[in-house]
Design a protein around this motif. Structure first.
Motif, PDB file in Angstrom:
ATOM      1  N   HIS A  15       3.480  66.872 -42.966  1.00 15.23           N
ATOM      2  CA  HIS A  15       3.167  68.282 -43.214  1.00 15.23           C
ATOM      3  C   HIS A  15       3.181  68.588 -44.713  1.00 15.23           C
ATOM      4  O   HIS A  15       2.762  69.648 -45.136  1.00 15.23           O
ATOM      5  N   ARG A  40      -4.774  66.702 -47.445  1.00 16.70           N
ATOM      6  CA  ARG A  40      -4.491  67.965 -48.161  1.00 16.70           C
ATOM      7  C   ARG A  40      -3.362  67.744 -49.166  1.00 16.70           C
ATOM      8  O   ARG A  40      -2.254  68.244 -48.989  1.00 16.70           O
ATOM      9  N   HIS A  50      -1.216  70.867 -50.594  1.00 17.00           N
ATOM     10  CA  HIS A  50      -0.720  71.872 -49.656  1.00 17.00           C
ATOM     11  C   HIS A  50       0.492  71.386 -48.864  1.00 17.00           C
ATOM     12  O   HIS A  50       0.746  70.191 -48.772  1.00 17.00           O
ATOM     13  N   TYR A  89       2.179  72.302 -44.925  1.00 19.69           N
ATOM     14  CA  TYR A  89       1.929  73.004 -43.672  1.00 19.69           C
ATOM     15  C   TYR A  89       3.191  73.752 -43.260  1.00 19.69           C
ATOM     16  O   TYR A  89       4.242  73.152 -43.054  1.00 19.69           O
ATOM     17  N   SER A  92       0.219  77.605 -41.122  1.00 17.73           N
ATOM     18  CA  SER A  92      -0.833  77.719 -42.127  1.00 17.73           C
ATOM     19  C   SER A  92      -0.536  76.759 -43.272  1.00 17.73           C
ATOM     20  O   SER A  92       0.620  76.425 -43.535  1.00 17.73           O
ATOM     21  N   TRP A  93      -1.595  76.335 -43.919  1.00 20.81           N
ATOM     22  CA  TRP A  93      -1.462  75.438 -45.073  1.00 20.81           C
ATOM     23  C   TRP A  93      -1.235  76.282 -46.316  1.00 20.81           C
ATOM     24  O   TRP A  93      -2.086  77.077 -46.695  1.00 20.81           O
ATOM     25  N   ASP A 117      -6.252  80.707 -49.902  1.00 18.71           N
ATOM     26  CA  ASP A 117      -5.246  80.274 -50.861  1.00 18.71           C
ATOM     27  C   ASP A 117      -4.947  81.349 -51.899  1.00 18.71           C
ATOM     28  O   ASP A 117      -3.820  81.486 -52.360  1.00 18.71           O
TER      29      ASP A 117
END
Length: 201
Positions: free
Chosen positions: A42, A48, A51, A53, A63-64, A177
């Motif tokens: 995560h 990603r 980011h 999670y 949500s990221w 973002d």
């Protein structure tokens, strides 16, 4: 109080609780998310790398969250340093935060987090903090209080803390973002202002 808790947790050998409380503070995560649902993949997965999670344990959604601003400056420098080091110890993935002495999960039977509360109380008392405080006092609740006084709008606060039913708020919350970056930048600015005021005293 957050800093005192973290310093004492590190001093007596519980770095995972020091990091856990910072996750709660920065990402407004519930205790169960931090210790039961937060997996190594995560945080900055290959798909990603910028980011993390953030899971909403109650609704099984998430949500990221961006980890950098538009100029690629870290939004959570201290937390990221600790999570980067922790992830390096999890080459096979799995739970991100584990007990410091055994690498076993913090949760016990029925996903109870009794040990987290027990050790947190030990740290609170050892640090000379108010005995009525709990892990959550510093984490999610403390972070939410700081967020509100940093000038986050109600919508930003709801989005960051995921305090909404996804059905009711689906029309209003946009998973971009920019709003999340702005919310964290507001908090960073307030901290810098507070630090300057303290230095003047």
């Amino acid at each position: 109080e957050l800093m005192a808790f973290r310093a004492k947790a590190l001093e007596i050998g519980y770095p995972s609780l020091a990091t856990g409380v910072l996750i709660g503070w920065e990402l407004l995560q519930r205790k169960a998310h931090i210790f039961i649902r937060f997996m190594a993949d995560h945080y900055r997965p290959d798909s990603r790398p910028n980011h993390v999670y953030v899971i909403n344990y109650k609704t099984s959604t998430g949500s990221w969250e961006p980890l950098f601003d538009k100029k690629s400056k870290p939004l959570y420098p201290q937390l990221m340093a600790e999570l980067d080091a922790m992830k390096a110890l999890r080459p096979t993935g799995g739970l991100m935060l584990r007990r410091d002495s055994s690498s076993l999960p913090w949760s016990g039977k029925g996903e109870m987090l009794t040990q987290v509360e027990r050790i947190s109380k030990k740290i609170i008392l050892a640090a000379g903090l108010r005995p009525e405080l709990t892990f959550t006092s510093f984490g999610r609740h403390g972070g939410a209080t700081e967020s509100k006084s940093s000038g986050l709008t109600e919508l930003q606060l709801m989005e960051k803390g995921q305090w909404s039913s996804t059905a009711a708020m689906g029309n209003y919350l946009h998973d971009d973002d920019e709003g999340k970056q702005e919310a964290q930048i507001k908090r960073i600015k307030r901290r810098a202002k507070s630090a300057k005021q303290e230095a003047r005293k």
